[in-house]
Scaffold this active site. Structure first.
Site, mmCIF file in Angstrom:
data_model
loop_
_atom_site.group_PDB
_atom_site.id
_atom_site.type_symbol
_atom_site.label_atom_id
_atom_site.label_comp_id
_atom_site.label_asym_id
_atom_site.label_seq_id
_atom_site.Cartn_x
_atom_site.Cartn_y
_atom_site.Cartn_z
ATOM 1 N N LYS A 1 14.717 -14.265 -9.765
ATOM 2 C CA LYS A 1 14.235 -13.517 -10.496
ATOM 3 C C LYS A 1 13.310 -13.717 -11.986
ATOM 4 O O LYS A 1 12.378 -12.833 -12.072
ATOM 5 C CB LYS A 1 15.733 -12.600 -11.449
ATOM 6 C CG LYS A 1 16.575 -12.322 -10.584
ATOM 7 C CD LYS A 1 16.048 -10.690 -9.958
ATOM 8 C CE LYS A 1 15.435 -10.465 -8.865
ATOM 9 N NZ LYS A 1 15.497 -9.996 -7.564
ATOM 10 N N TRP B 1 -2.650 -3.322 -1.511
ATOM 11 C CA TRP B 1 -1.835 -4.091 -1.667
ATOM 12 C C TRP B 1 -3.146 -4.742 -0.601
ATOM 13 O O TRP B 1 -3.233 -4.795 -0.117
ATOM 14 C CB TRP B 1 -1.170 -4.306 -1.482
ATOM 15 C CG TRP B 1 -0.283 -5.053 -2.284
ATOM 16 C CD1 TRP B 1 0.131 -5.646 -3.927
ATOM 17 C CD2 TRP B 1 0.006 -6.520 -1.692
ATOM 18 N NE1 TRP B 1 0.380 -7.062 -3.933
ATOM 19 C CE2 TRP B 1 0.480 -7.173 -2.110
ATOM 20 C CE3 TRP B 1 0.332 -6.630 0.059
ATOM 21 C CZ2 TRP B 1 1.149 -8.708 -1.232
ATOM 22 C CZ3 TRP B 1 0.378 -8.235 1.145
ATOM 23 C CH2 TRP B 1 1.131 -9.299 -0.601
ATOM 24 N N GLU C 1 19.328 -16.048 -6.350
ATOM 25 C CA GLU C 1 19.014 -15.622 -6.991
ATOM 26 C C GLU C 1 17.801 -14.978 -8.723
ATOM 27 O O GLU C 1 17.361 -14.879 -8.627
ATOM 28 C CB GLU C 1 19.673 -14.280 -6.507
ATOM 29 C CG GLU C 1 19.302 -12.960 -6.830
ATOM 30 C CD GLU C 1 18.413 -12.152 -6.067
ATOM 31 O OE1 GLU C 1 17.498 -12.846 -5.896
ATOM 32 O OE2 GLU C 1 17.542 -10.814 -7.214
ATOM 33 N N HIS D 1 20.166 -35.530 -5.095
ATOM 34 C CA HIS D 1 19.805 -36.185 -4.652
ATOM 35 C C HIS D 1 18.475 -35.501 -3.860
ATOM 36 O O HIS D 1 17.632 -35.891 -3.279
ATOM 37 C CB HIS D 1 19.992 -35.286 -3.208
ATOM 38 C CG HIS D 1 21.205 -35.755 -2.816
ATOM 39 N ND1 HIS D 1 22.480 -37.080 -2.406
ATOM 40 C CD2 HIS D 1 22.714 -35.235 -3.044
ATOM 41 C CE1 HIS D 1 23.078 -36.962 -2.138
ATOM 42 N NE2 HIS D 1 23.645 -35.975 -1.957
ATOM 43 N N GLU E 1 9.829 -14.966 -10.094
ATOM 44 C CA GLU E 1 8.504 -13.172 -9.311
ATOM 45 C C GLU E 1 8.510 -12.342 -10.735
ATOM 46 O O GLU E 1 7.532 -12.089 -11.157
ATOM 47 C CB GLU E 1 10.009 -12.442 -9.402
ATOM 48 C CG GLU E 1 10.526 -12.555 -7.690
ATOM 49 C CD GLU E 1 11.351 -10.838 -7.369
ATOM 50 O OE1 GLU E 1 12.004 -11.020 -7.713
ATOM 51 O OE2 GLU E 1 10.610 -10.572 -6.225
ATOM 52 N N LYS F 1 6.909 -3.933 -4.045
ATOM 53 C CA LYS F 1 8.002 -3.547 -3.093
ATOM 54 C C LYS F 1 8.643 -3.815 -2.066
ATOM 55 O O LYS F 1 9.767 -4.311 -1.497
ATOM 56 C CB LYS F 1 8.337 -2.452 -4.213
ATOM 57 C CG LYS F 1 9.945 -1.431 -4.052
ATOM 58 C CD LYS F 1 10.497 -2.511 -5.278
ATOM 59 C CE LYS F 1 11.867 -2.366 -4.581
ATOM 60 N NZ LYS F 1 13.074 -3.023 -5.585
ATOM 61 N N ARG G 1 5.272 0.061 -6.530
ATOM 62 C CA ARG G 1 4.951 -0.745 -5.329
ATOM 63 C C ARG G 1 4.131 -1.855 -5.234
ATOM 64 O O ARG G 1 4.454 -3.418 -4.863
ATOM 65 C CB ARG G 1 4.611 -0.151 -3.942
ATOM 66 C CG ARG G 1 5.825 1.443 -3.695
ATOM 67 C CD ARG G 1 5.311 2.390 -2.291
ATOM 68 N NE ARG G 1 4.705 1.478 -1.326
ATOM 69 C CZ ARG G 1 6.016 1.581 0.023
ATOM 70 N NH1 ARG G 1 6.824 2.215 -0.370
ATOM 71 N NH2 ARG G 1 5.334 1.172 0.977
ATOM 72 N N CYS H 1 0.893 -1.033 0.028
ATOM 73 C CA CYS H 1 0.500 -0.075 -0.021
ATOM 74 C C CYS H 1 1.259 1.165 -0.053
ATOM 75 O O CYS H 1 1.939 1.343 0.353
ATOM 76 C CB CYS H 1 -0.854 0.329 0.931
ATOM 77 S SG CYS H 1 -1.407 -1.403 1.162
ATOM 78 N N ASN I 1 -1.612 2.208 5.808
ATOM 79 C CA ASN I 1 -1.184 0.993 5.911
ATOM 80 C C ASN I 1 -0.620 0.300 6.498
ATOM 81 O O ASN I 1 -0.677 0.679 7.718
ATOM 82 C CB ASN I 1 0.563 1.854 4.816
ATOM 83 C CG ASN I 1 -0.536 2.347 3.690
ATOM 84 O OD1 ASN I 1 -1.145 1.784 3.382
ATOM 85 N ND2 ASN I 1 1.571 2.932 3.461
ATOM 86 N N GLY I 2 -0.706 -1.170 6.707
ATOM 87 C CA GLY I 2 -0.746 -1.807 7.962
ATOM 88 C C GLY I 2 -1.749 -2.361 7.948
ATOM 89 O O GLY I 2 -2.658 -2.546 7.646
HETATM 90 C C1 AGP Z 1 13.288 -8.793 -5.174
HETATM 91 O O1 AGP Z 1 13.444 -9.280 -5.936
HETATM 92 C C2 AGP Z 1 11.764 -9.169 -4.592
HETATM 93 N N1 AGP Z 1 11.085 -8.623 -4.724
HETATM 94 C C3 AGP Z 1 11.822 -9.632 -2.295
HETATM 95 O O2 AGP Z 1 12.415 -11.027 -2.542
HETATM 96 C C4 AGP Z 1 12.827 -8.785 -1.580
HETATM 97 O O3 AGP Z 1 13.830 -8.496 -1.766
HETATM 98 C C5 AGP Z 1 12.413 -9.045 0.164
HETATM 99 O O4 AGP Z 1 11.004 -8.490 -0.027
HETATM 100 C C6 AGP Z 1 12.855 -7.632 0.870
HETATM 101 O O5 AGP Z 1 12.854 -6.420 0.506
HETATM 102 P P1 AGP Z 1 14.028 -5.437 1.299
HETATM 103 O O6 AGP Z 1 14.807 -5.953 0.624
HETATM 104 O O7 AGP Z 1 13.221 -4.570 0.541
HETATM 105 O O8 AGP Z 1 14.307 -5.693 2.824
#
Ligand code: AGP
Length: 608
Positions: free
Chosen positions: A485, A74, A481, A504, A488, A603, A27, A2, A100-101
């Site tokens: 990517k 969100w 990672e 394994h 996501e 985000k 976001r 949000c 937000n929250g």
């Molecule tokens: C990264 O591509 C992600 N969108 C997500 O995993 C992100 O790294 C995670 O939410 C942590 O966010 P931060 O680094 O702002 O704490």
């Protein structure tokens, strides 16, 4: 997640709020809304979907007035439908709230209010705030907000307007970020400074349990007990160009291409030539405490957690201090063994991730030393750490983290060198690493020039349903990672594994339809990786190998190779991740996905 923007001043309130909402889009959100006080009445409009849907709805409407609030939602409580979008209003439509929250005791409050005759119009937790504030309102909005918040359990960043007091916005914070931005004869409140950066660089970040009352030409900050709090106005160094696309089709692509510069910025001014060590100003506050550290715990989420894993390898390798890397969401609910000789490093791009913040607070109670590594200056993690290191990567807007990851790895390396030199890392070894680190930005540039080759690979593989990513040693976290990517932004199922783990279990998945990205740079485990590639080929899997320039052995085995410049093993993740970011980007593009705002993702994850 949000986003909030509120405005009071003589500008065009509708345009300012809508522009702010657009800046908050990155976001992640599913609906939006705006409320403006107009001739003693609140006009509120909401829409599901993109901000453009909201714009369509308000395009014909005149919204004069000089005060308003707006929100991108969100969904947490209640599905993403019109009635659940913010702002929420009380029964008499004289109070509007954006939030937000999560209000944790909302069901209890809702039942109580229902018994008093309140009819709820949404399924959200937020709506209780509008009704509570309305019931507590006796002519003074901040007092009504304060008294209402005393009944609330949970987290909030809120902005409230009231048609009876049209010359102010009341904002309050607990657990969700909120900033007052100070303009000339105009004032803003926002959860994210990108929304107000075009108007002013002067900000006042609020702390938990603080409230702000903003008017066009003045503001008051108080705590929840109504005691005034003196706060300094801070000036941010980010500028508007940094949060725009600069000719790139997507923020993610721009941010991938910014990495030569962002890595340089992360190390700028931080090398101590005389000592062959790093010079990290944010660590001075720790004094001698860091010399006594016996154990380090790196706590983070998502991409930052992957960077933390690389940090673990680096710190143990160079400084010989035991390191554990914990998912912040797990760490906060465990009963970890901590004491005053344990250093907790919270790694976070946004500095606002709820789980990472909570993990940090948990460690604080147990007297551990708290260090923050984050990108956003003045963020909650930055403020609540005992000391720390900023990434200086510049704003990262794309939901999929790219340049923040390479900056996190760079900063963790500088920290490892710092600890290493305090222990038994030799000056010559440290110098060798520093000299090589300086070559990394230009090596990243060389890889970026290969983008077209990677694009062609994306054209060959974009319609696959599964991908496997394998790496060993320093490049096992990079494999994780790379897989993150891809999943996501392209919604392809992808798994990262340490290459030797393949036999394994995951080997059962391998057939002609399974592309396997193997990080096979020539380092200490090179020969082992060759065996892993042979195992994949023996089962007809398709191998895309990331190798060093001049490699001939793997070229003969793999279906495709992506060649990258050679570097030291400890620095290799800074290079191997680049082709994987580009591959994920181009595959997602071919699949027609929304690269910068992937479905369901936010985000900055500011709720649990
Ligand atoms: C990264 O591509 C992600 N969108 C997500 O995993 C992100 O790294 C995670 O939410 C942590 O966010 P931060 O680094 O702002 O704490």
């Amino acid at each position: 997640m949000c986003g909030i923007i509120g405005y009071i001043g003589k500008g065009n309130v509708k345009d300012i709020l809508v522009e702010g909402l657009k800046r908050l889009e990155y976001r992640g959100y599913d609906s939006s809304g705006i409320a403006v006080i107009n001739r003693g009445r609140i006009t509120c409009t909401k829409a599901v979907g993109n901000i453009s849907k909201l714009e369509e709805k308000i395009s014909g409407k005149k919204m004069p007035g000089n005060v308003g609030i707006a929100h991108t939602r969100w969904a947490t409580h209640g599905s993403p439908i019109l009635k659940n979008a913010h702002p929420h209003m009380d029964i008499r439509n004289r109070i509007a709230v954006v939030h937000n929250g999560i209000i944790e005791n909302f069901q209890y409050l809702r039942n109580k209010l229902t018994k008093k005759g309140v009819r709820f119009r949404s399924d959200t937790d937020t709506e209780v705030l509008a009704h509570l504030i309305s019931q507590n309102f006796k002519g003074n909005l901040s007092e009504a907000v304060r008294n209402s918040l005393k009944q609330v359990e949970g987290t909030y960043g809120i902005a409230v307007i009231c048609s009876d007091t049209p010359n102010e916005i009341v904002a309050a914070k607990k657990g969700s970020p909120l900033i007052v931005a100070v303009g000339k004869d105009e004032m803003f409140v926002t959860s994210d400074l990108s929304a107000t950066l075009r108007h002013t660089k002067k900000i006042i970040p609020l702390e938990d349990n603080e409230m702000a009352i903003i008017r066009p030409d003045n503001y008051e900050i108080k705590d929840i007990e109504n005691v005034p709090v003196l706060k300094k106005i801070e000036e941010v160094s980010w500028n508007i160009d940094m949060i725009e696309k600069g000719g790139y089709r997507h923020f993610m692509l721009k941010e991938i291409h910014e990495q030569p510069e962002s890595i340089t910025n992360s190390m700028r001014g931080r090398i101590d030539e005389a000592l062959s060590s790093s010079r990290l100003g944010g660590l001075l506050v720790f004094g001698n405490k860091l010399k006594k550290v016996e154990k380090i715990i790196i706590s983070a989420c998502g991409t930052s957690w992957h960077a933390g894993l690389i940090g673990e390898y680096m710190i143990e390798d160079l400084a010989r201090i035991p390191v554990e890397v914990e998912y912040a969401s797990e760490f906060r609910y465990r009963n970890p063994i901590l004491n005053e000789k344990t250093l907790i490093i919270a790694v976070s791009q946004s500095g606002e991730t709820a789980d990472t913040l909570a993990a940090m607070r948990e460690a604080k109670i147990k007297n551990s030393i708290i260090m923050g590594i984050c990108n956003v200056v003045g963020s909650s993690i930055a403020r609540e750490s005992d000391g720390g290191i900023y990434l200086h990567a510049g704003p990262e807007i794309g939901v999929a983290s790219t340049k923040a990851f390479t900056s996190q790895v760079t900063v963790l390396l500088l920290l490892a060198l710092h600890f290493g030199r305090m222990n038994d890392l030799s000056k010559s070894k440290s110098k060798e690493i520093i000299d090589e680190l300086r070559t990394i930005p230009s090596k990243v540039e060389t890889i970026l020039k290969e983008e077209n080759k990677i694009k062609k690979l994306a054209e060959l593989y974009f319609n696959k349903n599964n991908f496997l990513y394998l790496g060993r040693g320093y490049n096992f976290p990079t494999a994780l990672e790379g897989a993150l990517k891809l999943k996501e932004i392209s919604y392809i199922h992808a798994e990262g594994y340490p290459a030797a783990e393949m036999k394994h279990g995951p080997i059962a998945l391998i057939d002609k339809d399974m592309p396997v990205v193997v990080i096979a740079t020539s380092d200490t485990v090179y020969d082992k990786i060759i065996s892993n590639i042979q195992e994949i080929k023996a089962r007809n899997g398709k191998v895309i190998a990331v190798v060093n320039k001049g490699d001939t052995k793997i070229k003969k085995l793999a279906d495709h190779v992506i060649s990258i410049p050679k570097t030291m093993e400890i620095l290799s993740p800074l290079l191997t991740i680049i082709p994987m970011q580009l591959l994920a980007y181009h595959i997602a593009l071919k699949r027609g996905c929304n690269v910068d705002q992937p479905r369901n993702l936010a985000k900055s994850v500011t709720v649990e």
